[in-house]
Design a protein around this motif. Structure first.
Motif, short mmCIF file in Angstrom:
data_model
loop_
_atom_site.label_atom_id
_atom_site.label_comp_id
_atom_site.label_asym_id
_atom_site.label_seq_id
_atom_site.Cartn_x
_atom_site.Cartn_y
_atom_site.Cartn_z
N ALA A 6 12.00 -11.54 49.28
CA ALA A 6 10.86 -11.81 49.00
C ALA A 6 9.72 -11.48 50.14
CB ALA A 6 10.30 -12.95 48.30
N VAL A 7 8.75 -10.91 50.32
CA VAL A 7 7.92 -10.77 51.52
C VAL A 7 6.60 -11.41 51.15
CG1 VAL A 7 6.61 -9.13 53.07
CG2 VAL A 7 9.18 -8.53 52.21
N VAL A 8 6.45 -12.52 52.04
CA VAL A 8 5.26 -13.25 51.93
C VAL A 8 4.13 -12.92 53.13
CG1 VAL A 8 4.28 -15.44 51.71
CG2 VAL A 8 6.33 -15.14 50.82
N GLU A 9 2.91 -12.42 52.83
CA GLU A 9 2.06 -11.95 53.72
C GLU A 9 1.15 -13.22 54.15
OE1 GLU A 9 1.15 -7.54 54.26
OE2 GLU A 9 -0.11 -8.25 52.65
N VAL A 10 1.26 -13.57 55.34
CA VAL A 10 0.19 -14.76 55.59
C VAL A 10 -0.79 -14.32 56.78
CG1 VAL A 10 2.48 -16.43 55.42
CG2 VAL A 10 1.76 -15.42 57.58
N THR A 11 -1.80 -15.28 56.62
CA THR A 11 -3.11 -14.92 57.50
C THR A 11 -2.83 -15.91 58.49
OG1 THR A 11 -4.38 -16.70 56.41
CG2 THR A 11 -4.26 -14.43 55.54
N ALA A 12 -3.46 -15.81 59.48
CA ALA A 12 -3.80 -16.78 60.62
C ALA A 12 -3.91 -18.05 60.30
CB ALA A 12 -4.74 -16.37 61.61
N LYS A 13 -4.80 -18.22 59.13
CA LYS A 13 -5.19 -19.65 58.86
C LYS A 13 -3.89 -20.15 57.95
CE LYS A 13 -10.03 -18.73 58.02
NZ LYS A 13 -11.12 -18.65 57.04
N ASP A 14 -2.90 -19.58 57.72
CA ASP A 14 -1.69 -20.14 57.04
C ASP A 14 -0.59 -20.73 58.12
OD1 ASP A 14 -2.76 -19.39 54.32
OD2 ASP A 14 -1.72 -17.15 54.77
N LEU A 15 -0.86 -20.39 59.41
CA LEU A 15 0.11 -20.92 60.30
C LEU A 15 -0.14 -22.20 60.69
CD1 LEU A 15 0.12 -17.52 62.43
CD2 LEU A 15 1.52 -18.08 60.62
N GLN A 16 0.88 -22.87 60.84
CA GLN A 16 0.94 -24.36 61.34
C GLN A 16 1.20 -24.29 62.88
OE1 GLN A 16 0.23 -26.75 58.81
NE2 GLN A 16 -0.20 -24.76 57.53
N GLY A 17 0.51 -25.42 63.35
CA GLY A 17 1.01 -25.52 65.04
C GLY A 17 0.94 -24.51 65.75
N GLY A 43 4.93 -15.07 66.96
CA GLY A 43 5.81 -14.38 68.00
C GLY A 43 5.89 -12.87 68.02
N HIS A 44 6.29 -12.51 66.75
CA HIS A 44 6.88 -11.07 66.46
C HIS A 44 5.98 -10.54 65.57
CE1 HIS A 44 10.07 -11.18 69.48
NE2 HIS A 44 10.32 -12.28 68.95
N GLY A 45 5.17 -11.14 64.64
CA GLY A 45 4.37 -10.64 63.56
C GLY A 45 5.12 -11.06 62.50
N GLU A 46 6.24 -11.35 62.63
CA GLU A 46 7.20 -11.70 61.26
C GLU A 46 8.34 -12.41 61.43
OE1 GLU A 46 8.01 -7.92 59.11
OE2 GLU A 46 10.11 -8.34 59.65
N GLY A 47 8.67 -13.17 60.45
CA GLY A 47 10.10 -13.96 60.81
C GLY A 47 10.57 -14.23 59.29
N HIS A 48 12.13 -14.40 59.13
CA HIS A 48 12.79 -14.60 57.98
C HIS A 48 13.31 -16.10 57.99
CE1 HIS A 48 16.13 -13.42 60.18
NE2 HIS A 48 16.99 -13.91 59.34
N CYS A 49 13.47 -16.45 56.62
CA CYS A 49 14.21 -17.75 56.45
C CYS A 49 15.46 -17.50 56.24
CB CYS A 49 13.68 -18.31 55.21
SG CYS A 49 14.51 -19.80 54.49
N ALA A 60 -1.80 -7.52 58.13
CA ALA A 60 -2.31 -6.38 59.29
C ALA A 60 -3.75 -6.73 59.86
CB ALA A 60 -2.19 -5.19 58.71
N GLY A 61 -3.91 -6.64 61.03
CA GLY A 61 -5.35 -7.09 61.67
C GLY A 61 -5.56 -8.50 61.86
#
Length: 68
Positions: A6-17, A43-49, A60-61
Motif C-alpha cells: 500500500a502507498v499512503v500519500e501524506v501532507t505536511a499537516k499529517d506529520l507528527q513531531g 527526511g527523504h520524502g517517503e518511508g516504509h513500515c 508532491a509539492g
C-alpha cells in the motif's frame, strides 16, 4: 511479480513531531495491527513500515517547515 504494498500519500499537516507518521495508521483495520512504529517521511520524502511494508510518501509539492 506484482507489488501489493500500500502507498499512503501524506501532507505536511499529517506529520507528527520531527516529520514522522505512525503505522498502523488510523485508517487501517484493527485486525491488521502490529506494534506502532514511527516512520520518518520528512527526511527523504517517503518511508516504509518494516512490519507491513506500507509506503508513506509526502505528496508532491508539500513543504515540511521546521525540519532540521
Amino acid at each position: 511479480m506484482s507489488d501489493n504494498k500500500a502507498v499512503v500519500e501524506v501532507t505536511a499537516k499529517d506529520l507528527q513531531g520531527p516529520g514522522v507518521v505512525f503505522c498502523p495508521n488510523p485508517k487501517q483495520a484493527l485486525w491488521s495491527g502490529h506494534p506502532r512504529v514511527f516512520i520518518d517521511v520528512a527526511g527523504h520524502g517517503e518511508g516504509h513500515c518494516p512490519y507491513c511494508g506500507t509506503v508513506y510518501r509526502l505528496k508532491a509539492g508539500e513543504k515540511v517547515s521546521g525540519h532540521h
